[in-house]
Design a protein around this motif. Structure first.
Motif, PDB file in Angstrom:
ATOM      1  N   HIS A   1       8.094  29.354 -31.826  1.00 53.07           N
ATOM      2  CA  HIS A   1       8.842  28.482 -30.923  1.00 53.07           C
ATOM      3  C   HIS A   1       7.879  27.788 -29.961  1.00 53.07           C
ATOM      4  O   HIS A   1       7.022  28.437 -29.352  1.00 53.07           O
ATOM      5  CB  HIS A   1       9.874  29.287 -30.141  1.00 53.07           C
ATOM      6  CG  HIS A   1      10.875  28.420 -29.454  1.00 53.07           C
ATOM      7  ND1 HIS A   1      10.609  27.760 -28.281  1.00 53.07           N
ATOM      8  CD2 HIS A   1      12.145  28.071 -29.810  1.00 53.07           C
ATOM      9  CE1 HIS A   1      11.666  27.051 -27.927  1.00 53.07           C
ATOM     10  NE2 HIS A   1      12.615  27.223 -28.842  1.00 53.07           N
TER      11      HIS A   1
ATOM     12  N   ARG B   1      10.423  32.566 -34.621  1.00 53.18           N
ATOM     13  CA  ARG B   1      11.744  32.207 -35.132  1.00 53.18           C
ATOM     14  C   ARG B   1      12.163  33.169 -36.246  1.00 53.18           C
ATOM     15  O   ARG B   1      11.340  33.684 -36.988  1.00 53.18           O
ATOM     16  CB  ARG B   1      11.730  30.779 -35.644  1.00 53.18           C
ATOM     17  CG  ARG B   1      11.630  29.739 -34.530  1.00 53.18           C
ATOM     18  CD  ARG B   1      11.526  28.359 -35.115  1.00 53.18           C
ATOM     19  NE  ARG B   1      11.787  27.321 -34.131  1.00 53.18           N
ATOM     20  CZ  ARG B   1      10.988  26.278 -33.918  1.00 53.18           C
ATOM     21  NH1 ARG B   1       9.868  26.153 -34.615  1.00 53.18           N
ATOM     22  NH2 ARG B   1      11.302  25.367 -33.032  1.00 53.18           N
ATOM     23  N   GLU B   2      13.459  33.363 -36.347  1.00 50.59           N
ATOM     24  CA  GLU B   2      14.013  34.326 -37.299  1.00 50.59           C
ATOM     25  C   GLU B   2      13.712  33.968 -38.747  1.00 50.59           C
ATOM     26  O   GLU B   2      13.271  34.806 -39.521  1.00 50.59           O
ATOM     27  CB  GLU B   2      15.533  34.411 -37.103  1.00 50.59           C
ATOM     28  CG  GLU B   2      16.286  35.218 -38.138  1.00 50.59           C
ATOM     29  CD  GLU B   2      16.190  36.718 -37.939  1.00 50.59           C
ATOM     30  OE1 GLU B   2      16.697  37.450 -38.807  1.00 50.59           O
ATOM     31  OE2 GLU B   2      15.615  37.158 -36.930  1.00 50.59           O
TER      32      GLU B   2
ATOM     33  N   THR C   1      13.097  30.298 -41.663  1.00 47.60           N
ATOM     34  CA  THR C   1      12.873  28.857 -41.746  1.00 47.60           C
ATOM     35  C   THR C   1      14.152  28.073 -41.956  1.00 47.60           C
ATOM     36  O   THR C   1      14.267  26.945 -41.479  1.00 47.60           O
ATOM     37  CB  THR C   1      11.882  28.530 -42.880  1.00 47.60           C
ATOM     38  OG1 THR C   1      12.281  29.192 -44.083  1.00 47.60           O
ATOM     39  CG2 THR C   1      10.476  28.964 -42.518  1.00 47.60           C
TER      40      THR C   1
ATOM     41  N   TRP D   1      18.272  39.011 -30.815  1.00 46.62           N
ATOM     42  CA  TRP D   1      17.938  37.586 -30.835  1.00 46.62           C
ATOM     43  C   TRP D   1      17.933  37.028 -29.420  1.00 46.62           C
ATOM     44  O   TRP D   1      18.686  37.476 -28.539  1.00 46.62           O
ATOM     45  CB  TRP D   1      18.970  36.801 -31.645  1.00 46.62           C
ATOM     46  CG  TRP D   1      18.838  36.916 -33.122  1.00 46.62           C
ATOM     47  CD1 TRP D   1      17.757  37.306 -33.848  1.00 46.62           C
ATOM     48  CD2 TRP D   1      19.872  36.605 -34.077  1.00 46.62           C
ATOM     49  NE1 TRP D   1      18.030  37.255 -35.190  1.00 46.62           N
ATOM     50  CE2 TRP D   1      19.315  36.827 -35.374  1.00 46.62           C
ATOM     51  CE3 TRP D   1      21.193  36.165 -33.992  1.00 46.62           C
ATOM     52  CZ2 TRP D   1      20.046  36.621 -36.546  1.00 46.62           C
ATOM     53  CZ3 TRP D   1      21.920  35.954 -35.145  1.00 46.62           C
ATOM     54  CH2 TRP D   1      21.348  36.188 -36.414  1.00 46.62           C
TER      55      TRP D   1
ATOM     56  N   ARG E   1      19.756  26.043 -35.807  1.00 48.86           N
ATOM     57  CA  ARG E   1      19.552  26.971 -34.688  1.00 48.86           C
ATOM     58  C   ARG E   1      18.053  27.009 -34.350  1.00 48.86           C
ATOM     59  O   ARG E   1      17.406  28.039 -34.453  1.00 48.86           O
ATOM     60  CB  ARG E   1      20.067  28.369 -35.051  1.00 48.86           C
ATOM     61  CG  ARG E   1      21.481  28.357 -35.595  1.00 48.86           C
ATOM     62  CD  ARG E   1      21.978  29.753 -35.976  1.00 48.86           C
ATOM     63  NE  ARG E   1      22.443  30.487 -34.821  1.00 48.86           N
ATOM     64  CZ  ARG E   1      22.978  31.711 -34.876  1.00 48.86           C
ATOM     65  NH1 ARG E   1      23.082  32.330 -36.045  1.00 48.86           N
ATOM     66  NH2 ARG E   1      23.388  32.325 -33.787  1.00 48.86           N
ATOM     67  N   PRO E   2      17.496  25.897 -33.918  1.00 51.71           N
ATOM     68  CA  PRO E   2      16.033  25.809 -33.757  1.00 51.71           C
ATOM     69  C   PRO E   2      15.479  26.698 -32.659  1.00 51.71           C
ATOM     70  O   PRO E   2      14.275  26.988 -32.663  1.00 51.71           O
ATOM     71  CB  PRO E   2      15.815  24.332 -33.433  1.00 51.71           C
ATOM     72  CG  PRO E   2      17.108  23.876 -32.836  1.00 51.71           C
ATOM     73  CD  PRO E   2      18.167  24.628 -33.582  1.00 51.71           C
ATOM     74  N   ASP E   3      16.300  27.132 -31.716  1.00 53.58           N
ATOM     75  CA  ASP E   3      15.802  27.935 -30.599  1.00 53.58           C
ATOM     76  C   ASP E   3      15.974  29.433 -30.807  1.00 53.58           C
ATOM     77  O   ASP E   3      15.612  30.221 -29.930  1.00 53.58           O
ATOM     78  CB  ASP E   3      16.500  27.513 -29.300  1.00 53.58           C
ATOM     79  CG  ASP E   3      16.077  26.130 -28.840  1.00 53.58           C
ATOM     80  OD1 ASP E   3      14.899  25.795 -29.013  1.00 53.58           O
ATOM     81  OD2 ASP E   3      16.937  25.383 -28.328  1.00 53.58           O
TER      82      ASP E   3
ATOM     83  N   ASN F   1      17.156  33.106 -27.117  1.00 55.08           N
ATOM     84  CA  ASN F   1      16.880  31.679 -27.109  1.00 55.08           C
ATOM     85  C   ASN F   1      15.423  31.486 -26.693  1.00 55.08           C
ATOM     86  O   ASN F   1      15.037  31.852 -25.580  1.00 55.08           O
ATOM     87  CB  ASN F   1      17.823  30.955 -26.145  1.00 55.08           C
ATOM     88  CG  ASN F   1      17.655  29.454 -26.186  1.00 55.08           C
ATOM     89  OD1 ASN F   1      16.565  28.921 -26.008  1.00 55.08           O
ATOM     90  ND2 ASN F   1      18.751  28.736 -26.407  1.00 55.08           N
ATOM     91  N   GLY F   2      14.625  30.924 -27.581  1.00 58.72           N
ATOM     92  CA  GLY F   2      13.197  30.796 -27.331  1.00 58.72           C
ATOM     93  C   GLY F   2      12.838  29.755 -26.295  1.00 58.72           C
ATOM     94  O   GLY F   2      11.681  29.700 -25.865  1.00 58.72           O
TER      95      GLY F   2
ATOM     96  N   VAL G   1      15.075  32.969 -31.743  1.00 63.96           N
ATOM     97  CA  VAL G   1      13.884  33.767 -32.035  1.00 63.96           C
ATOM     98  C   VAL G   1      14.283  35.229 -32.164  1.00 63.96           C
ATOM     99  O   VAL G   1      15.311  35.671 -31.653  1.00 63.96           O
ATOM    100  CB  VAL G   1      12.790  33.600 -30.954  1.00 63.96           C
ATOM    101  CG1 VAL G   1      12.331  32.159 -30.882  1.00 63.96           C
ATOM    102  CG2 VAL G   1      13.276  34.087 -29.591  1.00 63.96           C
TER     103      VAL G   1
ATOM    104  N   VAL H   1      16.135  26.629 -38.797  1.00 61.98           N
ATOM    105  CA  VAL H   1      15.558  25.705 -37.828  1.00 61.98           C
ATOM    106  C   VAL H   1      16.370  24.417 -37.696  1.00 61.98           C
ATOM    107  O   VAL H   1      16.406  23.807 -36.627  1.00 61.98           O
ATOM    108  CB  VAL H   1      14.086  25.408 -38.179  1.00 61.98           C
ATOM    109  CG1 VAL H   1      13.964  24.502 -39.409  1.00 61.98           C
ATOM    110  CG2 VAL H   1      13.363  24.798 -36.988  1.00 61.98           C
TER     111      VAL H   1
END
Length: 417
Positions: free
Chosen positions: A32, A39-40, A42, A102, A48-50, A104-105, A52, A45
């Motif tokens: 991130h 990130r969890e 690929t 989880w 849910r790009p944020d 939010n990164g 982690v 992304v």
């Protein structure tokens, strides 16, 4: 996901370098951008790009250390990234010092893993702390960046209340707690599985340790703890039939050194070697006749399938092979693991090899290849290869005085004891 060309006729050492280097890119290039956390997977992304993962971030810290030692990045670059990560973690909400599954990164806010799993996750936090303690031992120089890494990790480590997760003095640890749900999930952490590291760290904690009786009366008193039956002609000391998914032999042992590690229940080197051998032997025998299985194409563990994420093993075999399973067993069965690695790379690279290393899994029986990479698949590839090559992460983690004390409190003997 972008397929890339493989390099033919690599030597064994060059192949190991190539697999570690390329897989490391998942933890470096795909981290991130705000927090540096991992990130969890690929395929999240786009939507849910944020998001982690805390456990995957612990594995990412260990992968960064490997990369610095192997010269993939400089030590200063490694320190800068780890410092970014721990500074962010210091500002993020925790639940009695325990991080969520989880996060939010970008903001640090908790992202619920499920409807009632919206607080602390003790096992994911264990993988994070394993990585952080390894980093604390590695970044030992007196310069400002490395000094701040050590002091920040000491704060995070000290604030985790392992005893809280014994739910008021129970003789077992519980996986989850949240201020909204309390202990409603009621998930006891009992063995044998991937959670040995949780009990070791709980006993090792500097401020809020759990009573060692939780290990003996909780972890070790479980329906599928002691086994001592033979499968494929090999005795498995602990765990379910056939040993279970192979990640049992990988996740905790990215840091815990099983060489010479024993207690009243098992010899843990023997346990992990046997587990790996049984898994491979089962795939060679291939009783369900799945296409593709063989001496160089083996490895059943938790991974992606064409029907979602599943924990696969000889007793739950869907015909899906995960490269991380065989490769993560490199310390235990190096020749067999290397042969599988070479097969995945040289013969299947067109389907499996990408900018972030091997994809999660594939199935010749289903004519399917995973379109994704997952942090906790990539972590054992980088880190367990390194433990097999140099013992680096094992030596660092086991050098923690708190860990050595905790192992002693639980009744373990180690090779250096």
């Amino acid at each position: 996901m972008t397929a890339i060309k493989t390099t033919p006729n690599l030597s064994d050492n060059a192949l190991l370098d190539e697999v570690q280097r390329q897989t490391f890119r998942y933890f470096w290039d795909f981290a991130h951008p705000v927090s540096g956390l991992i990130r969890e997977r690929t395929d999240f992304v786009a939507t849910r790009p944020d998001l982690v993962t805390i456990g995957g971030s612990g594995m990412g810290v260990m992968a960064i250390i490997v990369a610095a030692e192997r010269g993939f990045i400089s030590r200063d670059e490694a320190a800068e990234r780890v410092l970014k990560m721990v500074r962010f973690l210091l500002t993020a909400p925790t639940y009695h010092g325990v991080f969520p599954h989880w996060m939010n990164g970008a903001t640090g806010a908790t992202i619920p893993f499920s409807r009632k799993d919206d607080g602390g996750d003790l096992v994911e936090t264990s993988y994070l702390m394993m990585g952080l303690l390894t980093a604390r031992q590695y970044f030992s120089r007196p310069n400002p960046a490395e000094s701040e890494i050590r002091s920040t990790i000491d704060i995070l480590w000290g604030e985790a209340e392992w005893d809280w997760y014994a739910k008021g003095g129970h003789a077992v640890l519980f996986w989850h707690w949240s201020p909204n749900q309390g202990f409603v999930l009621d998930h006891e952490i009992r063995g044998w599985n991937e959670c040995l590291i949780t009990y070791v760290l709980a006993a090792s904690a500097p401020r809020y340790p759990a009573d060692p009786r939780t290990y003996h009366r909780g972890w070790a008193e479980a329906r599928v703890f002691e086994n001592r039956r033979s499968y494929e002609g090999i005795e498995v000391p602990l765990g379910p039939d056939y040993g279970g998914p192979l990640f049992f032999a990988h996740y905790s042992f990215m840091g815990i050194d099983p060489r010479g590690l024993t207690d009243q229940y098992a010899d843990y080197w023997r346990q992990n070697v046997a587990h790996s051998q049984v898994n491979r032997a089962y795939c060679i025998r291939n009783p369900q006749g799945y296409a593709g299985y063989g001496p160089n194409c083996w490895g059943l563990t938790a991974s992606e399938t064409d029907d979602g994420y599943r924990a696969m093993s000889p007793t739950s075999d869907l015909g899906v092979i995960a490269p991380t399973a065989a490769i993560g067993s490199y310390p235990y069965v190096p020749d067999e693991s290397l042969a599988a690695m070479r097969y995945f790379y040289e013969e299947r690279g067109r389907d499996l090899w990408t900018e972030y290393g091997f994809v999660s899994s594939f199935s010749d029986a289903r004519k399917w290849v995973s379109p994704t990479h997952i942090a906790i698949d990539q972590g054992p590839i980088v880190c367990m290869i390194e433990n097999g090559r140099s013992g680096l992460l094992w030596e660092l983690f086991m050098s923690c005085p708190e860990v050595r004390q905790g192992l002693g409190l639980l009744g373990f003997s180690t090779k250096a004891a």
